[in-house]
Design an enzyme around this catalytic site. Sequence first.
Site, PDB file in Angstrom:
ATOM      1  N   HIS A 243       0.849  -1.190   0.000  1.00  0.00           N
ATOM      2  CA  HIS A 243       0.000   0.000   0.000  1.00  0.00           C
ATOM      3  C   HIS A 243       0.889   1.247   0.000  1.00  0.00           C
ATOM      4  O   HIS A 243       2.054   1.192   0.428  1.00  0.00           O
ATOM      5  CB  HIS A 243      -0.906   0.019   1.243  1.00  0.00           C
ATOM      6  CG  HIS A 243      -2.063  -0.930   1.158  1.00  0.00           C
ATOM      7  ND1 HIS A 243      -3.128  -0.882   2.033  1.00  0.00           N
ATOM      8  CD2 HIS A 243      -2.318  -1.955   0.295  1.00  0.00           C
ATOM      9  CE1 HIS A 243      -4.000  -1.829   1.710  1.00  0.00           C
ATOM     10  NE2 HIS A 243      -3.528  -2.496   0.668  1.00  0.00           N
TER      11      HIS A 243
ATOM     12  N   GLU B 112       1.115   4.020   1.791  1.00  0.00           N
ATOM     13  CA  GLU B 112       1.715   4.493   3.046  1.00  0.00           C
ATOM     14  C   GLU B 112       2.842   3.560   3.480  1.00  0.00           C
ATOM     15  O   GLU B 112       3.891   4.007   3.947  1.00  0.00           O
ATOM     16  CB  GLU B 112       0.657   4.558   4.164  1.00  0.00           C
ATOM     17  CG  GLU B 112      -0.536   5.435   3.864  1.00  0.00           C
ATOM     18  CD  GLU B 112      -1.700   4.651   3.253  1.00  0.00           C
ATOM     19  OE1 GLU B 112      -1.479   3.876   2.289  1.00  0.00           O
ATOM     20  OE2 GLU B 112      -2.830   4.824   3.737  1.00  0.00           O
TER      21      GLU B 112
ATOM     22  N   CYS C 239      -6.017   2.357   5.535  1.00  0.00           N
ATOM     23  CA  CYS C 239      -6.687   1.112   5.896  1.00  0.00           C
ATOM     24  C   CYS C 239      -6.153   0.659   7.261  1.00  0.00           C
ATOM     25  O   CYS C 239      -5.161   1.204   7.754  1.00  0.00           O
ATOM     26  CB  CYS C 239      -6.407   0.052   4.820  1.00  0.00           C
ATOM     27  SG  CYS C 239      -4.749  -0.649   4.932  1.00  0.00           S
TER      28      CYS C 239
ATOM     29  N   CYS D   6      -2.291  -0.224   7.287  1.00  0.00           N
ATOM     30  CA  CYS D   6      -1.380   0.928   7.235  1.00  0.00           C
ATOM     31  C   CYS D   6      -1.453   1.731   8.530  1.00  0.00           C
ATOM     32  O   CYS D   6      -0.429   2.193   9.044  1.00  0.00           O
ATOM     33  CB  CYS D   6      -1.710   1.818   6.043  1.00  0.00           C
ATOM     34  SG  CYS D   6      -1.330   1.023   4.458  1.00  0.00           S
TER      35      CYS D   6
HETATM   36 ZN   LIG Z   1      -3.292   0.452   3.537  1.00  0.00          ZN
END
Ligand SMILES: [Zn+2]
Length: 150
Positions: free
Chosen positions: A50, A52, A80, A83
């Site tokens: 992801h 981040e 999310c 993260c």
């Molecule tokens: Zn994430």
Amino acid sequence: MDQFMERAVELATENVRDGGEPFGAVLVKNDKQVTEGVNELHSRFDITAHAEIQAMRKAQKMMHSHVLQGYTMYASGEPCPMCLTAMYFAGIETIYYCATSEDAVDAGLGKAKNIYEELQKSKDGRSIEMIHMPLKDAQEDPMQLWKERS
Ligand SMILES: [Zn+2]
């Protein structure tokens, strides 16, 4: 710091054009961009890629440390649970985000919101089955070993 969010959103837009999901992130310390990342699920076979996390990975590698205290995350979308948790572990204290979880659901990206809801449930109510397996007597206890060493 508008320019950091503008960059995060720009990264997200570019990522969609490259075939990826609409997420970009910029990691900042002392009002300076340190690293940036985009969602790379489409190009790496890695569910943790992801935006981040990618930005944090680069910074941690650069700094030779997993601690990111004093850093600020600018994310094009609300982080999310994975993260967010990684940011807790790293010691990040401030997160700016642009698109909300609801915006993501509207765009057909509802997984993060579902997981946030799942985490509100008790262990028995979750869709992933978690079964406790206590240590067998004969096996050395790594937790005990850690306790003795620290
Ligand atoms: Zn994430």
